[in-house]
Design a protein around this motif. Structure first.
Motif, PDB file in Angstrom:
ATOM      1  N   LEU A 171       0.825  -1.207   0.000  1.00 46.87           N
ATOM      2  CA  LEU A 171       0.000   0.000   0.000  1.00 46.87           C
ATOM      3  C   LEU A 171       0.859   1.256   0.000  1.00 46.87           C
ATOM      4  O   LEU A 171       0.509   2.253  -0.633  1.00 46.87           O
ATOM      5  CB  LEU A 171      -0.944  -0.007   1.206  1.00 46.87           C
ATOM      6  CG  LEU A 171      -2.077  -1.023   1.144  1.00 46.87           C
ATOM      7  CD1 LEU A 171      -2.876  -1.014   2.445  1.00 46.87           C
ATOM      8  CD2 LEU A 171      -2.978  -0.757  -0.041  1.00 46.87           C
ATOM      9  N   GLY A 172       1.991   1.213   0.700  1.00 42.80           N
ATOM     10  CA  GLY A 172       2.897   2.351   0.696  1.00 42.80           C
ATOM     11  C   GLY A 172       3.417   2.651  -0.696  1.00 42.80           C
ATOM     12  O   GLY A 172       3.476   3.810  -1.111  1.00 42.80           O
ATOM     13  N   ILE A 206       1.974   1.785  -3.560  1.00 37.96           N
ATOM     14  CA  ILE A 206       0.853   2.210  -4.400  1.00 37.96           C
ATOM     15  C   ILE A 206       0.514   3.673  -4.146  1.00 37.96           C
ATOM     16  O   ILE A 206       0.411   4.475  -5.085  1.00 37.96           O
ATOM     17  CB  ILE A 206      -0.381   1.317  -4.153  1.00 37.96           C
ATOM     18  CG1 ILE A 206      -0.142  -0.065  -4.747  1.00 37.96           C
ATOM     19  CG2 ILE A 206      -1.640   1.938  -4.747  1.00 37.96           C
ATOM     20  CD1 ILE A 206      -1.168  -1.097  -4.334  1.00 37.96           C
ATOM     21  N   PHE A 207       0.352   4.048  -2.879  1.00 33.90           N
ATOM     22  CA  PHE A 207      -0.028   5.423  -2.578  1.00 33.90           C
ATOM     23  C   PHE A 207       1.133   6.388  -2.800  1.00 33.90           C
ATOM     24  O   PHE A 207       0.914   7.554  -3.155  1.00 33.90           O
ATOM     25  CB  PHE A 207      -0.589   5.532  -1.165  1.00 33.90           C
ATOM     26  CG  PHE A 207      -1.981   4.993  -1.058  1.00 33.90           C
ATOM     27  CD1 PHE A 207      -3.044   5.663  -1.636  1.00 33.90           C
ATOM     28  CD2 PHE A 207      -2.234   3.804  -0.407  1.00 33.90           C
ATOM     29  CE1 PHE A 207      -4.329   5.167  -1.574  1.00 33.90           C
ATOM     30  CE2 PHE A 207      -3.510   3.289  -0.326  1.00 33.90           C
ATOM     31  CZ  PHE A 207      -4.568   3.972  -0.916  1.00 33.90           C
ATOM     32  N   GLY A 208       2.363   5.913  -2.615  1.00 35.06           N
ATOM     33  CA  GLY A 208       3.523   6.755  -2.921  1.00 35.06           C
ATOM     34  C   GLY A 208       3.587   7.093  -4.402  1.00 35.06           C
ATOM     35  O   GLY A 208       3.821   8.242  -4.784  1.00 35.06           O
ATOM     36  N   ASN A 209       3.371   6.093  -5.255  1.00 33.22           N
ATOM     37  CA  ASN A 209       3.351   6.342  -6.697  1.00 33.22           C
ATOM     38  C   ASN A 209       2.167   7.208  -7.094  1.00 33.22           C
ATOM     39  O   ASN A 209       2.295   8.053  -7.991  1.00 33.22           O
ATOM     40  CB  ASN A 209       3.314   5.025  -7.471  1.00 33.22           C
ATOM     41  CG  ASN A 209       4.675   4.394  -7.590  1.00 33.22           C
ATOM     42  OD1 ASN A 209       5.671   5.091  -7.752  1.00 33.22           O
ATOM     43  ND2 ASN A 209       4.717   3.084  -7.517  1.00 33.22           N
ATOM     44  N   ALA A 210       1.024   7.004  -6.459  1.00 31.79           N
ATOM     45  CA  ALA A 210      -0.148   7.829  -6.762  1.00 31.79           C
ATOM     46  C   ALA A 210       0.141   9.291  -6.432  1.00 31.79           C
ATOM     47  O   ALA A 210      -0.192  10.190  -7.213  1.00 31.79           O
ATOM     48  CB  ALA A 210      -1.364   7.339  -5.983  1.00 31.79           C
ATOM     49  N   PHE A 211       0.771   9.555  -5.304  1.00 36.67           N
ATOM     50  CA  PHE A 211       1.123  10.928  -4.956  1.00 36.67           C
ATOM     51  C   PHE A 211       2.148  11.485  -5.931  1.00 36.67           C
ATOM     52  O   PHE A 211       2.014  12.608  -6.422  1.00 36.67           O
ATOM     53  CB  PHE A 211       1.695  10.999  -3.532  1.00 36.67           C
ATOM     54  CG  PHE A 211       2.385  12.304  -3.239  1.00 36.67           C
ATOM     55  CD1 PHE A 211       1.644  13.434  -2.983  1.00 36.67           C
ATOM     56  CD2 PHE A 211       3.766  12.395  -3.264  1.00 36.67           C
ATOM     57  CE1 PHE A 211       2.271  14.644  -2.739  1.00 36.67           C
ATOM     58  CE2 PHE A 211       4.408  13.590  -3.024  1.00 36.67           C
ATOM     59  CZ  PHE A 211       3.659  14.726  -2.757  1.00 36.67           C
ATOM     60  N   TRP A 212       3.198  10.694  -6.208  1.00 33.33           N
ATOM     61  CA  TRP A 212       4.301  11.196  -7.023  1.00 33.33           C
ATOM     62  C   TRP A 212       3.833  11.547  -8.441  1.00 33.33           C
ATOM     63  O   TRP A 212       4.107  12.636  -8.938  1.00 33.33           O
ATOM     64  CB  TRP A 212       5.413  10.156  -7.079  1.00 33.33           C
ATOM     65  CG  TRP A 212       6.672  10.704  -7.656  1.00 33.33           C
ATOM     66  CD1 TRP A 212       7.153  10.515  -8.910  1.00 33.33           C
ATOM     67  CD2 TRP A 212       7.611  11.558  -6.987  1.00 33.33           C
ATOM     68  NE1 TRP A 212       8.326  11.190  -9.069  1.00 33.33           N
ATOM     69  CE2 TRP A 212       8.638  11.836  -7.899  1.00 33.33           C
ATOM     70  CE3 TRP A 212       7.670  12.102  -5.714  1.00 33.33           C
ATOM     71  CZ2 TRP A 212       9.711  12.636  -7.575  1.00 33.33           C
ATOM     72  CZ3 TRP A 212       8.754  12.882  -5.388  1.00 33.33           C
ATOM     73  CH2 TRP A 212       9.756  13.155  -6.315  1.00 33.33           C
ATOM     74  N   TYR A 229       0.247  13.962  -8.285  1.00 37.58           N
ATOM     75  CA  TYR A 229       0.281  15.316  -7.738  1.00 37.58           C
ATOM     76  C   TYR A 229       1.631  15.995  -7.976  1.00 37.58           C
ATOM     77  O   TYR A 229       1.693  17.079  -8.538  1.00 37.58           O
ATOM     78  CB  TYR A 229      -0.021  15.298  -6.230  1.00 37.58           C
ATOM     79  CG  TYR A 229       0.042  16.669  -5.605  1.00 37.58           C
ATOM     80  CD1 TYR A 229      -0.996  17.572  -5.789  1.00 37.58           C
ATOM     81  CD2 TYR A 229       1.144  17.064  -4.863  1.00 37.58           C
ATOM     82  CE1 TYR A 229      -0.932  18.839  -5.239  1.00 37.58           C
ATOM     83  CE2 TYR A 229       1.219  18.332  -4.317  1.00 37.58           C
ATOM     84  CZ  TYR A 229       0.172  19.215  -4.506  1.00 37.58           C
ATOM     85  OH  TYR A 229       0.251  20.469  -3.977  1.00 37.58           O
TER      86      TYR A 229
END
Length: 61
Positions: A24-25, A27-33, A36
């Motif tokens: 999950l880290g 996945i959400f890290g890539n989503a932020f990077w 955004y």
């Protein structure tokens, strides 16, 4: 013995928790990077390129 000994459950739970947290880290890290940070960076860079172009045009360069 009235209750069976608990064996292997802690290790399995720990591996599951760590795997889930890392997955999950990532996945959400890539989503932020890429969702955004990169678009905001590109917008900022384009803004400063535009300002530099305007400054160069004013200066006659």
């Amino acid at each position: 013995m009235a209750i069976k000994p608990i064996t292997g459950m802690l290790r399995r739970g720990l591996i599951t928790d760590l795997s889930l947290a890392m997955g999950l880290g990532l996945i959400f890290g890539n989503a932020f990077w890429y969702g955004y940070h990169v678009p905001r960076r590109d917008a900022r860079d384009n803004y400063y390129k535009k300002l530099e172009g305007q400054r160069a045009a004013r200066m006659g360069l």
